[in-house]
Design an enzyme around this catalytic site. Structure first.
Site, PDB file in Angstrom:
ATOM      1  N   SER A   1       0.896  -1.361  -0.309  1.00  0.00           N
ATOM      2  CA  SER A   1      -0.119   0.242  -0.250  1.00  0.00           C
ATOM      3  C   SER A   1       0.912   1.087  -0.531  1.00  0.00           C
ATOM      4  O   SER A   1       2.114   1.495  -0.273  1.00  0.00           O
ATOM      5  CB  SER A   1      -0.638   0.174   1.152  1.00  0.00           C
TER       6      SER A   1
ATOM      7  N   TYR B   1      -2.135  -1.294  10.647  1.00  0.00           N
ATOM      8  CA  TYR B   1      -1.992  -1.446   9.340  1.00  0.00           C
ATOM      9  C   TYR B   1      -0.623  -0.654   8.693  1.00  0.00           C
ATOM     10  O   TYR B   1       0.165  -1.663   8.150  1.00  0.00           O
ATOM     11  CB  TYR B   1      -3.138  -1.001   8.387  1.00  0.00           C
TER      12      TYR B   1
END
Length: 287
Positions: A168, A181
């Site tokens: 990401s 995350y």
């Protein structure tokens, strides 16, 4: 700004949206294991690889979603198939079992570790049980999946294969309230490089990093953010999520799936230990 006529429906997967590559290894005898295959990016990737002729073993805890993935592949006339295997990625035995099942279908060459989750909270308030769950699914499970899959890939006639990990933009920088995350995505970079270091050049490791993708999970996050901040969903996307990006449009699951297809193909043979960053200018530009 209002949300009148503002459509947040996830796009339907269409065959015309999927990259199809001429590759001698993209055959039914060769297997791709895809985690998180019941929805979103994982579902699109499973379908895309099946359309390219591979036999895909889709792993997910959501059995109904896996059946939907298989139906979509069938409806699109995929040359390959999707085999659904209900899998709990927090269970070591399940991970070992799904890898062995994949190997039983044929020659296991490709793994796409896509399953993920999100929890938003400050570090000071972050519940550790959520932190542990997120790390289990997004770091430990990819590591163990790779550990179990590597011997099968190495035992093929030429040792050619690849393990791809979903990263990401948050694997490149940090923002507020997504500490678990961000930690996981930075960790996946290390795993990707370690796979490449041990792969001998034929077994490759690579990661895929994107910005915001229009998935059911993301739609829920958009709606929650709009309610929390008292702004429209359009403002959440254009100002909050894509405010830093130069391309003011969310990616679709199919567009992300195409990156996995390309990376696995013969055209990606020099993609090793590296990250495919497609983020609309999010990471390397600023105002």
């Amino acid at each position: 700004m209002t949300d009148d006529n503002f459509d947040l429906t996830p796009p339907e997967l269409r065959r015309d949206d999927l990259l199809v590559v001429d590759d001698s290894r993209f055959t039914e005898e060769n297997i791709a294991l895809v985690t998180g295959a019941a929805s979103g990016i994982g579902q699109a990737t499973a379908v895309a690889l099946a359309v390219n002729g591979l036999t895909v073993v889709g792993a997910d805890i959501d059995e109904t979603g896996l059946e939907e993935t298989r139906d979509i592949a069938d409806d699109l006339g995929a040359d390959g198939t999707v085999e659904a295997v209900e899998t709990d990625l927090t269970n070591d035995d399940d991970i070992g079992a799904v890898v062995e099942t994949a190997a039983e279908y044929g020659t296991l060459r490709y793994v796409a570790n896509i399953a993920g989750m999100q929890h938003i909270d400050s570090i000071a308030e972050f519940p550790m049980e959520k932190y542990d769950l997120l790390q289990d699914i997004m770091v430990r499970a990819p590591f163990l999946t790779a550990q179990k899959a590597i011997p099968h890939i190495e035992e093929t006639d030429d040792g050619v294969g690849a393990i791809a990990n979903m990263s990401s933009v948050h694997g490149h920088y940090a923002t507020e309230r997504k500490a678990a995350y961000i930690t996981a995505k930075h960790a996946i970079t290390g795993l990707t490089r370690a796979i490449a270091a041990e792969g001998g050049g034929t077994l490759r490791g690579f990661s895929v990093s994107v910005g915001y993708v229009l998935t059911p999970l993301m739609i829920n996050q958009i709606e929650d953010t709009a309610e929390q901040r008292g702004i429209s969903k359009r403002e959440v996307i254009e100002d909050v999520m894509l405010g830093q990006a130069r391309t003011k449009e969310m990616m679709t699951p199919a567009e992300v799936a195409n990156l996995f297809t390309f990376g696995f193909s013969r055209h990606g043979k020099h993609l090793n230990g590296a990250d495919m960053l497609w983020d609309g200018g999010y990471t390397h530009t600023y105002q």
